[in-house]
Design a protein around this motif. Structure first.
Motif, mmCIF file in Angstrom:
data_model
loop_
_atom_site.group_PDB
_atom_site.id
_atom_site.type_symbol
_atom_site.label_atom_id
_atom_site.label_comp_id
_atom_site.label_asym_id
_atom_site.label_seq_id
_atom_site.Cartn_x
_atom_site.Cartn_y
_atom_site.Cartn_z
ATOM 1 N N PHE A 33 6.603 6.270 6.009
ATOM 2 C CA PHE A 33 5.938 6.834 4.785
ATOM 3 C C PHE A 33 6.175 7.721 4.250
ATOM 4 O O PHE A 33 5.622 7.484 2.859
ATOM 5 C CB PHE A 33 4.134 6.768 5.402
ATOM 6 C CG PHE A 33 4.070 5.405 6.446
ATOM 7 C CD1 PHE A 33 4.148 4.239 4.789
ATOM 8 C CD2 PHE A 33 3.273 5.177 7.133
ATOM 9 C CE1 PHE A 33 3.239 3.174 5.246
ATOM 10 C CE2 PHE A 33 3.730 3.786 7.173
ATOM 11 C CZ PHE A 33 3.088 2.894 5.917
ATOM 12 N N TYR A 37 7.589 7.942 0.325
ATOM 13 C CA TYR A 37 6.685 9.070 -0.782
ATOM 14 C C TYR A 37 7.598 10.795 -0.874
ATOM 15 O O TYR A 37 7.737 10.491 -1.919
ATOM 16 C CB TYR A 37 5.855 9.607 -0.302
ATOM 17 C CG TYR A 37 4.533 8.303 0.076
ATOM 18 C CD1 TYR A 37 3.783 7.884 -1.408
ATOM 19 C CD2 TYR A 37 3.233 8.806 1.038
ATOM 20 C CE1 TYR A 37 2.798 7.339 -1.043
ATOM 21 C CE2 TYR A 37 2.674 7.339 1.128
ATOM 22 C CZ TYR A 37 2.418 7.299 0.170
ATOM 23 O OH TYR A 37 1.221 5.928 0.143
ATOM 24 N N GLY A 75 -5.829 5.918 4.284
ATOM 25 C CA GLY A 75 -4.353 5.680 3.911
ATOM 26 C C GLY A 75 -4.356 5.295 2.618
ATOM 27 O O GLY A 75 -3.778 4.471 1.605
ATOM 28 N N ARG A 80 -5.550 6.674 -5.745
ATOM 29 C CA ARG A 80 -5.955 5.699 -6.326
ATOM 30 C C ARG A 80 -7.369 4.398 -6.706
ATOM 31 O O ARG A 80 -8.308 4.620 -7.438
ATOM 32 C CB ARG A 80 -5.335 3.632 -7.253
ATOM 33 C CG ARG A 80 -4.678 2.953 -5.808
ATOM 34 C CD ARG A 80 -4.250 1.995 -6.574
ATOM 35 N NE ARG A 80 -3.669 1.058 -5.100
ATOM 36 C CZ ARG A 80 -3.965 -0.107 -5.121
ATOM 37 N NH1 ARG A 80 -3.907 -1.235 -6.445
ATOM 38 N NH2 ARG A 80 -3.421 -1.230 -3.915
ATOM 39 N N ASP A 96 -4.414 10.000 4.788
ATOM 40 C CA ASP A 96 -3.481 9.878 4.724
ATOM 41 C C ASP A 96 -2.391 10.395 5.637
ATOM 42 O O ASP A 96 -2.305 11.531 5.585
ATOM 43 C CB ASP A 96 -2.454 9.267 3.119
ATOM 44 C CG ASP A 96 -1.519 8.541 3.202
ATOM 45 O OD1 ASP A 96 -1.563 7.795 2.467
ATOM 46 O OD2 ASP A 96 -0.570 8.797 3.710
ATOM 47 N N ILE A 97 -1.872 9.502 6.229
ATOM 48 C CA ILE A 97 -0.808 10.499 7.547
ATOM 49 C C ILE A 97 0.573 11.421 6.543
ATOM 50 O O ILE A 97 0.976 11.935 7.186
ATOM 51 C CB ILE A 97 -0.138 9.381 8.383
ATOM 52 C CG1 ILE A 97 0.643 9.945 9.335
ATOM 53 C CG2 ILE A 97 1.448 8.524 7.805
ATOM 54 C CD1 ILE A 97 1.225 9.154 10.313
ATOM 55 N N ASP A 120 -4.029 11.414 10.924
ATOM 56 C CA ASP A 120 -3.613 10.249 11.809
ATOM 57 C C ASP A 120 -4.239 9.656 12.116
ATOM 58 O O ASP A 120 -5.288 9.876 12.313
ATOM 59 C CB ASP A 120 -2.340 11.088 12.452
ATOM 60 C CG ASP A 120 -1.782 9.245 13.136
ATOM 61 O OD1 ASP A 120 -1.443 8.328 12.446
ATOM 62 O OD2 ASP A 120 -1.067 10.075 13.663
ATOM 63 N N LEU A 121 -4.935 8.235 11.121
ATOM 64 C CA LEU A 121 -5.332 6.720 11.994
ATOM 65 C C LEU A 121 -5.732 7.196 13.271
ATOM 66 O O LEU A 121 -6.772 6.445 13.413
ATOM 67 C CB LEU A 121 -5.184 5.478 11.126
ATOM 68 C CG LEU A 121 -6.212 4.770 11.435
ATOM 69 C CD1 LEU A 121 -7.465 4.217 11.281
ATOM 70 C CD2 LEU A 121 -4.842 3.309 10.614
ATOM 71 N N SER A 138 -7.512 -0.501 2.647
ATOM 72 C CA SER A 138 -6.578 -2.012 1.548
ATOM 73 C C SER A 138 -5.369 -1.870 1.623
ATOM 74 O O SER A 138 -4.558 -0.473 1.950
ATOM 75 C CB SER A 138 -7.591 -1.374 0.244
ATOM 76 O OG SER A 138 -6.573 -1.525 -0.628
ATOM 77 N N ASN A 139 -4.398 -2.726 2.146
ATOM 78 C CA ASN A 139 -2.926 -3.060 2.457
ATOM 79 C C ASN A 139 -2.530 -2.168 3.455
ATOM 80 O O ASN A 139 -1.574 -1.539 3.312
ATOM 81 C CB ASN A 139 -2.101 -2.303 0.961
ATOM 82 C CG ASN A 139 -3.369 -3.784 0.361
ATOM 83 O OD1 ASN A 139 -3.614 -4.568 0.240
ATOM 84 N ND2 ASN A 139 -3.293 -3.098 -1.916
ATOM 85 N N ASN A 140 -3.150 -0.974 4.731
ATOM 86 C CA ASN A 140 -2.650 -0.470 5.064
ATOM 87 C C ASN A 140 -2.178 -1.135 6.477
ATOM 88 O O ASN A 140 -1.147 -0.676 6.771
ATOM 89 C CB ASN A 140 -3.720 0.621 6.096
ATOM 90 C CG ASN A 140 -4.381 1.371 4.381
ATOM 91 O OD1 ASN A 140 -2.991 1.609 4.013
ATOM 92 N ND2 ASN A 140 -5.258 2.406 4.163
HETATM 93 C C1 LIG Z 1 0.851 0.353 1.885
HETATM 94 S S1 LIG Z 1 0.537 1.523 1.944
HETATM 95 C C2 LIG Z 1 -0.893 1.276 0.944
HETATM 96 C C3 LIG Z 1 -1.848 2.420 0.233
HETATM 97 C C4 LIG Z 1 -3.356 2.342 -0.089
HETATM 98 N N1 LIG Z 1 -4.093 1.861 0.621
HETATM 99 C C5 LIG Z 1 -3.191 1.466 -1.640
HETATM 100 O O1 LIG Z 1 -3.823 0.114 -1.264
HETATM 101 O O2 LIG Z 1 -2.852 2.194 -2.671
HETATM 102 C C6 LIG Z 1 -0.199 2.129 3.309
HETATM 103 C C7 LIG Z 1 -0.551 3.436 3.315
HETATM 104 O O3 LIG Z 1 -1.076 4.222 5.050
HETATM 105 C C8 LIG Z 1 -0.504 5.527 5.001
HETATM 106 N N2 LIG Z 1 -0.438 5.164 6.712
HETATM 107 C C9 LIG Z 1 0.831 4.920 7.151
HETATM 108 N N3 LIG Z 1 -0.116 5.009 8.894
HETATM 109 C C10 LIG Z 1 -1.016 5.497 8.750
HETATM 110 C C11 LIG Z 1 -1.477 6.241 9.085
HETATM 111 N N4 LIG Z 1 -0.824 6.422 10.805
HETATM 112 N N5 LIG Z 1 -2.774 7.368 9.429
HETATM 113 C C12 LIG Z 1 -2.984 7.290 8.336
HETATM 114 N N6 LIG Z 1 -2.801 6.992 6.881
HETATM 115 C C13 LIG Z 1 -1.587 6.270 7.008
HETATM 116 C C14 LIG Z 1 0.760 5.610 4.364
HETATM 117 O O4 LIG Z 1 1.636 7.171 4.223
HETATM 118 C C15 LIG Z 1 -0.003 4.947 2.721
HETATM 119 O O5 LIG Z 1 0.173 5.428 1.784
#
Ligand SMILES: C[S@@+](CC[C@H](N)C(=O)[O-])C[C@H]1O[C@@H](n2cnc3c(N)ncnc32)[C@H](O)[C@@H]1O
Length: 225
Positions: A33, A37, A75, A80, A96-97, A120-121, A138-140
């Motif tokens: 990720f 980015y 995440g 947005r 977000d991570i 970190d989640l 959402s979508n994470n």
């Molecule tokens: C597919 S994107 C979706 C982003 C946002 N939720 C959206 O719908 O626009 C997944 C997001 O989760 C974050 N992410 C992934 N693993 C994570 C973790 N362990 N802890 C926090 N954030 C995490 C990523 O950096 C990324 O921004």
């Protein structure tokens, strides 16, 4: 930046898959990720979910007024959905991570009331446990490989305060599913049901069709503690 449909990855997922494959091969399931980015910021990649508009599914849910309530956006990427939830009156924390994603969120929304945090989640601040009246996932999870999904799901559920709500927006597996070469890796019904742990109960499990998007079969379950 291209403008794919806001709820699912576009055909420009190749950069994400390339970064994910390198990261997974190196034994680091979430490192991609940040590299994605950062490459996007340097003009060398496209982040397929990075669109300006808040999630269409989230807007369609019609959030109640959030005055006096705390929200956590899991995440959050460049913010947005966090900005949308804050506009509904919630005192909003978003994490977000990826440090670059959080930098982008702060830069794009300089006057934002949202508290953006790198976290970190899988190792969140202890104070967040049962700490939020609204939690948005959402979508994470669909972007996480199976090796860490089992830990990610209860971690998200654990953020919900007594009386609070969890909303999950995710791609759903279908019979004519993708070739498995994610991300994303759509969620099964069992994975959706797994959010109902530790006193959280599922109050609805809707499956909707997001026509015109790359992954039109969508889950949008709601849970309460
Ligand atoms: C597919 S994107 C979706 C982003 C946002 N939720 C959206 O719908 O626009 C997944 C997001 O989760 C974050 N992410 C992934 N693993 C994570 C973790 N362990 N802890 C926090 N954030 C995490 C990523 O950096 C990324 O921004």
């Amino acid at each position: 930046m291209s403008s794919p449909a806001p709820d699912s990855p576009s055909s420009s997922s190749e950069d994400a898959r390339r970064h994910a494959a390198a990261s997974l091969a190196a034994g680091d399931p979430t490192g991609w990720f940040e590299t994605l980015y950062a490459a996007s910021r340097a003009g060398q990649a496209v982040v397929p979910w990075d669109v300006a508009e808040p999630s269409a599914r989230l807007r369609a849910l019609g959030l109640p007024d959030g005055a006096g309530l705390r929200a956590l956006i899991v995440g959050c990427g460049p913010g947005r959905d966090a900005e949308y939830v804050a506009s509904r009156g919630y005192a909003t924390t978003a994490f977000d991570i990826s440090a670059t994603a959080i930098d982008l969120a702060r830069e794009r929304h300089p006057d934002s009331p949202v508290t953006y945090v790198v976290a970190d989640l899988l190792d969140p601040p202890v104070a967040w446990r049962h700490g939020f009246d609204l939690v948005l996932e959402s979508n994470n999870v669909q972007a996480l490989p199976s090796a860490i999904r089992a830990a990610a799901v209860p971690a998200i559920s654990g953020f919900v305060a007594p009386g609070g709500t969890l909303i999950v927006l995710a791609a759903a597996t279908t019979r004519i599913d993708s070739d498995g070469s994610g991300p994303p890796w759509p969620l099964t019904r069992d994975e959706i049901d797994a959010f109902a742990v530790g006193g959280l109960r599922q109050v609805s499990v809707e499956q909707v069709n997001a026509a015109g998007t790359a992954l039109p079969a969508r889950w949008q379950p709601v849970y309460r503690r």
